[in-house]
Motif scaffolding. Sequence first.
Motif, PDB file in Angstrom:
ATOM      1  N   ARG A 344       0.832  -1.202   0.000  1.00 50.87           N
ATOM      2  CA  ARG A 344       0.000   0.000   0.000  1.00 50.87           C
ATOM      3  C   ARG A 344       0.871   1.258   0.000  1.00 50.87           C
ATOM      4  N   PHE A 345       0.324   2.318  -0.561  1.00 57.68           N
ATOM      5  CA  PHE A 345       0.970   3.631  -0.512  1.00 57.68           C
ATOM      6  C   PHE A 345       0.641   4.274   0.822  1.00 57.68           C
ATOM      7  N   GLU A 346       1.675   4.614   1.586  1.00 57.42           N
ATOM      8  CA  GLU A 346       1.504   5.222   2.909  1.00 57.42           C
ATOM      9  C   GLU A 346       2.042   6.654   2.871  1.00 57.42           C
ATOM     10  N   PRO A 347       1.190   7.637   2.537  1.00 61.50           N
ATOM     11  CA  PRO A 347       1.675   9.015   2.334  1.00 61.50           C
ATOM     12  C   PRO A 347       2.218   9.680   3.587  1.00 61.50           C
ATOM     13  N   THR A 348       1.879   9.161   4.776  1.00 57.38           N
ATOM     14  CA  THR A 348       2.368   9.784   6.013  1.00 57.38           C
ATOM     15  C   THR A 348       3.798   9.378   6.350  1.00 57.38           C
ATOM     16  N   PHE A 349       4.360   8.448   5.604  1.00 59.04           N
ATOM     17  CA  PHE A 349       5.729   8.001   5.888  1.00 59.04           C
ATOM     18  C   PHE A 349       6.702   9.176   5.785  1.00 59.04           C
ATOM     19  N   GLN A 350       7.620   9.244   6.731  1.00 63.64           N
ATOM     20  CA  GLN A 350       8.570  10.352   6.814  1.00 63.64           C
ATOM     21  C   GLN A 350       9.854   9.971   6.074  1.00 63.64           C
ATOM     22  N   GLY A 351       9.876  10.269   4.794  1.00 61.12           N
ATOM     23  CA  GLY A 351      11.016   9.926   3.963  1.00 61.12           C
ATOM     24  C   GLY A 351      10.583   9.833   2.513  1.00 61.12           C
ATOM     25  N   ARG A 352      11.466   9.324   1.687  1.00 62.34           N
ATOM     26  CA  ARG A 352      11.153   9.211   0.262  1.00 62.34           C
ATOM     27  C   ARG A 352      10.383   7.918  -0.010  1.00 62.34           C
ATOM     28  N   ILE A 353       9.439   8.014  -0.934  1.00 63.26           N
ATOM     29  CA  ILE A 353       8.621   6.860  -1.299  1.00 63.26           C
ATOM     30  C   ILE A 353       8.787   6.620  -2.798  1.00 63.26           C
ATOM     31  N   PHE A 354       9.044   5.371  -3.158  1.00 61.51           N
ATOM     32  CA  PHE A 354       9.251   4.993  -4.554  1.00 61.51           C
ATOM     33  C   PHE A 354       8.227   3.935  -4.965  1.00 61.51           C
ATOM     34  N   GLU A 355       7.824   4.021  -6.209  1.00 60.10           N
ATOM     35  CA  GLU A 355       7.030   2.942  -6.788  1.00 60.10           C
ATOM     36  C   GLU A 355       7.985   2.057  -7.583  1.00 60.10           C
ATOM     37  N   ILE A 356       8.013   0.778  -7.244  1.00 62.58           N
ATOM     38  CA  ILE A 356       8.951  -0.150  -7.871  1.00 62.58           C
ATOM     39  C   ILE A 356       8.475  -0.530  -9.270  1.00 62.58           C
ATOM     40  N   LEU A 394      27.748  -0.083 -15.439  1.00 63.38           N
ATOM     41  CA  LEU A 394      26.583  -0.055 -16.327  1.00 63.38           C
ATOM     42  C   LEU A 394      26.773   0.867 -17.523  1.00 63.38           C
ATOM     43  N   GLY A 395      27.784   1.727 -17.482  1.00 65.77           N
ATOM     44  CA  GLY A 395      27.950   2.738 -18.524  1.00 65.77           C
ATOM     45  C   GLY A 395      26.881   3.807 -18.432  1.00 65.77           C
ATOM     46  N   PHE A 396      26.492   4.146 -17.190  1.00 65.63           N
ATOM     47  CA  PHE A 396      25.409   5.100 -16.942  1.00 65.63           C
ATOM     48  C   PHE A 396      25.955   6.450 -16.476  1.00 65.63           C
ATOM     49  N   GLN A 397      25.154   7.481 -16.687  1.00 60.96           N
ATOM     50  CA  GLN A 397      25.366   8.784 -16.064  1.00 60.96           C
ATOM     51  C   GLN A 397      24.423   8.893 -14.876  1.00 60.96           C
ATOM     52  N   GLN A 398      24.819   9.660 -13.886  1.00 61.72           N
ATOM     53  CA  GLN A 398      23.938   9.854 -12.739  1.00 61.72           C
ATOM     54  C   GLN A 398      23.068  11.089 -12.954  1.00 61.72           C
ATOM     55  N   GLY A 399      21.787  10.962 -12.589  1.00 62.65           N
ATOM     56  CA  GLY A 399      20.841  12.058 -12.754  1.00 62.65           C
ATOM     57  C   GLY A 399      19.575  11.579 -13.454  1.00 62.65           C
ATOM     58  N   GLY A 400      18.774  12.522 -13.909  1.00 64.15           N
ATOM     59  CA  GLY A 400      17.549  12.166 -14.600  1.00 64.15           C
ATOM     60  C   GLY A 400      16.398  11.899 -13.654  1.00 64.15           C
ATOM     61  N   LYS A 401      15.357  11.238 -14.156  1.00 64.72           N
ATOM     62  CA  LYS A 401      14.150  10.990 -13.369  1.00 64.72           C
ATOM     63  C   LYS A 401      14.112   9.600 -12.757  1.00 64.72           C
ATOM     64  N   ALA A 402      14.738   8.633 -13.400  1.00 63.01           N
ATOM     65  CA  ALA A 402      14.703   7.262 -12.901  1.00 63.01           C
ATOM     66  C   ALA A 402      15.606   7.101 -11.678  1.00 63.01           C
ATOM     67  N   PHE A 403      15.235   6.153 -10.808  1.00 69.74           N
ATOM     68  CA  PHE A 403      16.055   5.826  -9.644  1.00 69.74           C
ATOM     69  C   PHE A 403      16.473   4.367  -9.741  1.00 69.74           C
ATOM     70  N   LEU A 404      17.725   4.134  -9.431  1.00 68.84           N
ATOM     71  CA  LEU A 404      18.275   2.784  -9.406  1.00 68.84           C
ATOM     72  C   LEU A 404      18.826   2.563  -8.006  1.00 68.84           C
ATOM     73  N   THR A 420      10.489   4.757  -9.419  1.00 70.80           N
ATOM     74  CA  THR A 420      10.137   6.160  -9.641  1.00 70.80           C
ATOM     75  C   THR A 420       9.768   6.775  -8.309  1.00 70.80           C
ATOM     76  N   LYS A 421      10.335   7.925  -7.990  1.00 71.19           N
ATOM     77  CA  LYS A 421       9.978   8.604  -6.730  1.00 71.19           C
ATOM     78  C   LYS A 421       8.609   9.243  -6.890  1.00 71.19           C
ATOM     79  N   ILE A 422       7.725   9.016  -5.922  1.00 66.86           N
ATOM     80  CA  ILE A 422       6.340   9.471  -6.095  1.00 66.86           C
ATOM     81  C   ILE A 422       5.894  10.470  -5.022  1.00 66.86           C
ATOM     82  N   ASN A 423       6.786  10.866  -4.132  1.00 65.76           N
ATOM     83  CA  ASN A 423       6.412  11.939  -3.204  1.00 65.76           C
ATOM     84  C   ASN A 423       7.428  13.065  -3.315  1.00 65.76           C
ATOM     85  N   GLN A 424       7.134  14.182  -2.644  1.00 66.68           N
ATOM     86  CA  GLN A 424       7.950  15.386  -2.814  1.00 66.68           C
ATOM     87  C   GLN A 424       9.104  15.451  -1.847  1.00 66.68           C
ATOM     88  N   PHE A 425       9.216  14.484  -0.965  1.00 64.92           N
ATOM     89  CA  PHE A 425      10.220  14.529   0.110  1.00 64.92           C
ATOM     90  C   PHE A 425      11.632  14.583  -0.497  1.00 64.92           C
TER      91      PHE A 425
END
Length: 425
Positions: A344-356, A394-404, A420-425
Motif C-alpha cells: 500500500r501507498f503510505e503518504p504519512t511516511f517520513q522519507g522518500r517513497i518509490f514505486e517499484i 553499467l555505462g550510466f550517467q547519474q541524474g535524470g528521473k529514474a532511480f536505481l 520512480t519517486k512518487i512523493n515530494q520529500f
Amino acid sequence: MNQALLHPDVQAFIRQQEGADLYRLALQKVAFEGVRTEEILNQIQFLKKIKSKVPYFYAQYHKGKALVFPPLLSYEQASSQTSAEWKAEILAQQLPTNGTFADLTGGFGVDCFFIGSKAGEVFYVEQNPLLAQIVAHNFALLGLEARFFPLEAETFLKQCLSENKILDAVLIDPARRDSAQKKVFLLADTRPDVVALLPLLAQSAKQILLKTSPMLDIKAALAELERKGFWVEKVWVVSVENECKELLFLLQNERYFNPPITTQNLPSIEAVDFVKNGDSALIKKTFCFSFWEEENASASYSLPQKYLYEPSSALLKAGAFKVSALRLGLSKLHAHSHLYTGARFEPTFQGRIFEIQHLSKLDKKEISLLIPEKKANILVRNFPLTPAEIAKKLGFQQGGKAFLIATTQKENKPILIVATKINQF
C-alpha cells in the motif's frame, strides 16, 4: 563595531551592490572614509547569504534598517530562521508568563531574537565583545529588548547566582570548533563545556535547551547529561530538506521538575523534518518514539512489494529503524538495509517513497533495456559497490528521473531496484 558602516552612503552602496560580482568589487578596491574594502565585501556577502537563511532580517534590512553583519564565521554558526522559530515554539510552551530566558552562546543572535520574542526578559550572553555590540545594535533596530553581557557563560551564571536570579530557561549552542577551527563533535570538546557547566546551571536555571552537532552520539550524550541534577525530557533530531542539521536536548532541573516514576519511555525522541511544500515553503513532519519502544519492536521482513520506503535522515539519526516501519505495517528488506516495503501507498511516511518498476541483477544489458536513456539517480543502501562504481559498470550517467536503488534483501541477496519517486520529500 565600525560606526562608519552606518553612514547612509555606505548603506546605500551595500544595497545597490548586493547582486554585484564581489571579485570585481575587490579589484576596484571600493572603500569609504573609515571603511575598508574587506568590510564592504563582508557586508554584501553576508546580506546575500541571509536572504534565504534569515529572510526576516533580510527584509528588515531592505526596509531601511541599517543592520550590521559580523564576519562570515558567525553566519555559518547561526541557526536558520525556520529552526529558530521552531525552537521558539518549543520554549514558549515551557516558559511561564513573562519568563526569563538567556542565550548563553548568543552568536549572531538568530535564536535569541526569535526565542526572545516569546519571553518576558531576555539575556544575551556572548564572550566576543564585538559580536555582542553588533547584535545589540541590530536588536535595537529590530525592536527586541534584551540585556547584553559580553561575558563567558560561566561568568554570567555566577553573576546570576550572586544576585539570586533563577532563569526559567537557557539555550546553549556551544562552539563546535577547536582553537584551530577544526570541527569537534563530543560535548566535552565544545566551548563552553556543557557537562562541566551542569553543576552551576543546576543552581541557576530551571530548564536547558541544548543544541549540538548532528554527529553527536545521542545515547552517549544522554549518559553524560543525566548525571548532574538534570533529567532529559526530550531529544529532537532536526533535518532540513533531508539534511540532518542539529540535535536538541531539553533538560529539566530536578529541583523544579520531578521526573516521572516510570521512565521507560523517556526521553521522548522526535525526528523532525522540514521539507519543501511546493516551490519554497517548508512544512514540518515529525515522528515521536522512545528507545524503549524501538528496542522492543519486532520487525518483519519481505521481498520487495509495490512500494519502497527510504526513511529520512532524521529518522535514521534518531534510530527509529524498526518502530517507524511497524506503525505503518511495512516490512524491512534486510536487517541492515533500512529500506522498507509494502503493498500500500503510505503518504504519512517520513522519507522518500518509490514505486517499484522492476527488479534486476547488476547486469548491464538488462538494466540498459529497463532504462534506455542510461541515466539514473543511483542510491546504495547496504551494497558492496559505490554509486560511482555501479555507474561505471553499467555505462550510466547519474541524474535524470529514474532511480536505481542497489541494496541487499533477505537471505543476503543483492538486488537492483528500478523505481520512480512518487512523493515530494
